[in-house]
Write a protein that holds these residues in place. Structure first.
Motif, short mmCIF file in Angstrom:
data_model
loop_
_atom_site.label_atom_id
_atom_site.label_comp_id
_atom_site.label_asym_id
_atom_site.label_seq_id
_atom_site.Cartn_x
_atom_site.Cartn_y
_atom_site.Cartn_z
N TRP A 1 55.87 44.77 46.47
CA TRP A 1 57.21 43.91 46.80
C TRP A 1 56.91 42.57 45.98
O TRP A 1 57.98 41.97 45.93
N LEU A 2 55.71 42.22 45.94
CA LEU A 2 55.31 40.80 45.38
C LEU A 2 55.29 40.59 43.84
O LEU A 2 55.46 39.73 43.35
N GLY A 3 54.64 41.82 43.26
CA GLY A 3 54.29 41.66 41.72
C GLY A 3 52.79 41.25 41.69
O GLY A 3 52.42 40.52 42.38
N GLN A 4 52.25 41.62 40.55
CA GLN A 4 50.80 41.24 40.01
C GLN A 4 50.91 39.84 39.97
O GLN A 4 49.81 39.21 40.20
N ARG A 5 52.00 39.27 39.12
CA ARG A 5 51.73 37.82 38.85
C ARG A 5 51.45 36.93 40.08
O ARG A 5 50.55 36.01 40.33
N PHE A 6 52.28 37.39 41.35
CA PHE A 6 51.98 36.61 42.69
C PHE A 6 50.61 36.77 43.11
O PHE A 6 50.08 35.59 43.42
N PHE A 7 49.88 37.95 43.01
CA PHE A 7 48.58 38.36 43.66
C PHE A 7 47.51 37.38 42.45
O PHE A 7 46.65 36.77 42.87
N ASP A 8 47.72 37.44 41.16
CA ASP A 8 47.14 36.51 40.20
C ASP A 8 46.95 35.20 40.64
O ASP A 8 45.85 34.39 40.59
N ASP A 9 48.14 34.57 40.95
CA ASP A 9 48.27 33.20 41.08
C ASP A 9 47.64 32.69 42.36
O ASP A 9 47.01 31.77 42.49
N ALA A 10 47.72 33.80 43.42
CA ALA A 10 46.98 33.43 44.68
C ALA A 10 45.50 33.61 44.38
O ALA A 10 44.70 32.62 44.83
N GLU A 11 45.04 34.34 43.78
CA GLU A 11 43.56 34.61 43.66
C GLU A 11 43.06 33.32 42.62
O GLU A 11 41.89 32.86 42.99
N PHE A 12 43.53 32.72 41.70
CA PHE A 12 43.37 31.82 40.96
C PHE A 12 43.34 30.47 41.95
O PHE A 12 42.51 29.55 41.91
N LEU A 13 44.18 30.16 42.73
CA LEU A 13 44.08 29.02 43.71
C LEU A 13 43.14 29.31 44.77
O LEU A 13 42.24 28.31 45.09
N LYS A 14 42.93 30.57 45.21
CA LYS A 14 41.68 30.97 45.90
C LYS A 14 40.13 30.43 45.50
O LYS A 14 39.47 29.71 46.07
N LYS A 15 40.12 30.64 44.15
CA LYS A 15 38.85 30.35 43.16
C LYS A 15 38.92 28.77 42.97
O LYS A 15 37.70 28.25 43.06
N THR A 16 39.98 27.98 42.71
CA THR A 16 40.05 26.77 42.08
C THR A 16 40.11 25.72 43.36
O THR A 16 39.58 24.87 43.33
N LYS A 17 41.06 25.96 44.44
CA LYS A 17 41.35 24.99 45.38
C LYS A 17 41.48 25.96 46.96
O LYS A 17 42.73 26.07 47.23
N PRO A 18 40.34 26.13 47.31
CA PRO A 18 40.11 27.22 48.62
C PRO A 18 41.11 26.50 49.88
O PRO A 18 41.68 27.19 50.45
N THR A 19 41.21 25.33 49.73
CA THR A 19 41.73 24.74 50.94
C THR A 19 43.14 24.73 50.86
O THR A 19 43.96 25.08 51.89
N SER A 20 43.82 24.54 49.62
CA SER A 20 45.00 24.65 49.33
C SER A 20 45.40 26.29 49.66
O SER A 20 46.56 26.54 50.06
N TYR A 21 44.52 27.13 48.91
CA TYR A 21 44.87 28.57 49.21
C TYR A 21 45.21 28.76 50.58
O TYR A 21 45.96 29.64 50.83
N ARG A 22 44.28 28.49 51.45
CA ARG A 22 44.27 28.83 53.00
C ARG A 22 45.51 28.39 53.46
O ARG A 22 46.13 28.85 54.46
#
Length: 218
Positions: free
Chosen positions: A192-213
């Protein structure tokens, strides 16, 4: 007319909530979650279902600032609805029921609502955290939810970063007849969301975990 199965337009994360709404008839449903959680999509489906089940009922969708939120296609019922911009409303053609859209930057419009029949039985506060507080929500409900056999209020929002924000507090408070549901993109079917959505989420999770949460986990 081609209709859709609910499983095609409702994430599995909401199946239980859908059943609770049908069986418990809560007066308030709060859906909070991060990006891609499909909380607004779920509420748009429930909104339409509620109106279909209550043919004398109309609904109101509210934002703090007027916008162009419109969606009646989720159930494959496009041919049964007419959408207009001025006034901004959706009409269910078989019955004449209306979904009215308002921004609270012009609150006086709520006091002059004219319906062809029936009553307003459903309010949806989208991006509810942008409203001034529970008192503002209550004032709107007192202006709109009058008459009828039953009324329900929907609130949807991405939880603000500040834990003390009124919407976060309201979601934590228990109350008879209120259901609070939390979802994230992780509960949404991946295609439903597509791979790009998950890639962007994972990148933010690694680089800015507070923003990701905050942004993705709500």
């Amino acid at each position: 007319m081609t209709t859709s199965k609910l499983s095609e337009c409702m994430s599995p994360a909401f199946y239980e909530l859908h059943t609770q709404i049908k069986t418990q008839r809560p007066h308030t449903v709060v859906c909070k979650g991060g990006r891609g959680s499909t909380k607004s999509s779920f509420m748009s489906v429930e909104f339409i279902l509620f109106l279909l089940q209550h043919p004398q009922c109309h609904g109101v969708v509210l934002r703090k600032i007027a916008n162009t939120l419109r969606n009646s296609g989720a159930l494959g019922l496009q041919n049964k609805f007419r959408c207009t911009v001025s006034p901004m409303e959706i009409t269910y053609l078989p019955t004449g029921q209306k979904i009215l859209f308002f921004g609270l930057d012009k609150p006086e419009k709520l006091k002059s609502i004219k319906l062809p029949f029936g009553y307003i039985g459903l309010d949806w506060f989208e991006e509810a955290n942008q409203f001034a507080g529970e008192a503002e929500i209550r004032n709107v409900k007192q202006s709109t939810l009058r008459g009828g056999e039953f009324a329900m209020t929907f609130l949807s929002f991405n939880p603000p970063a500040a834990a003390r924000n009124w919407a976060n507090r309201y979601a934590r408070e228990t109350e008879p007849g209120k259901i609070v549901h939390h979802s994230t993109y992780l509960t949404t079917p991946r295609d439903w969301l597509g791979q790009r959505f998950f890639d962007d989420a994972e990148f933010l999770k690694k680089t800015k975990p507070t923003s990701y949460r905050h942004e993705y986990l709500g």
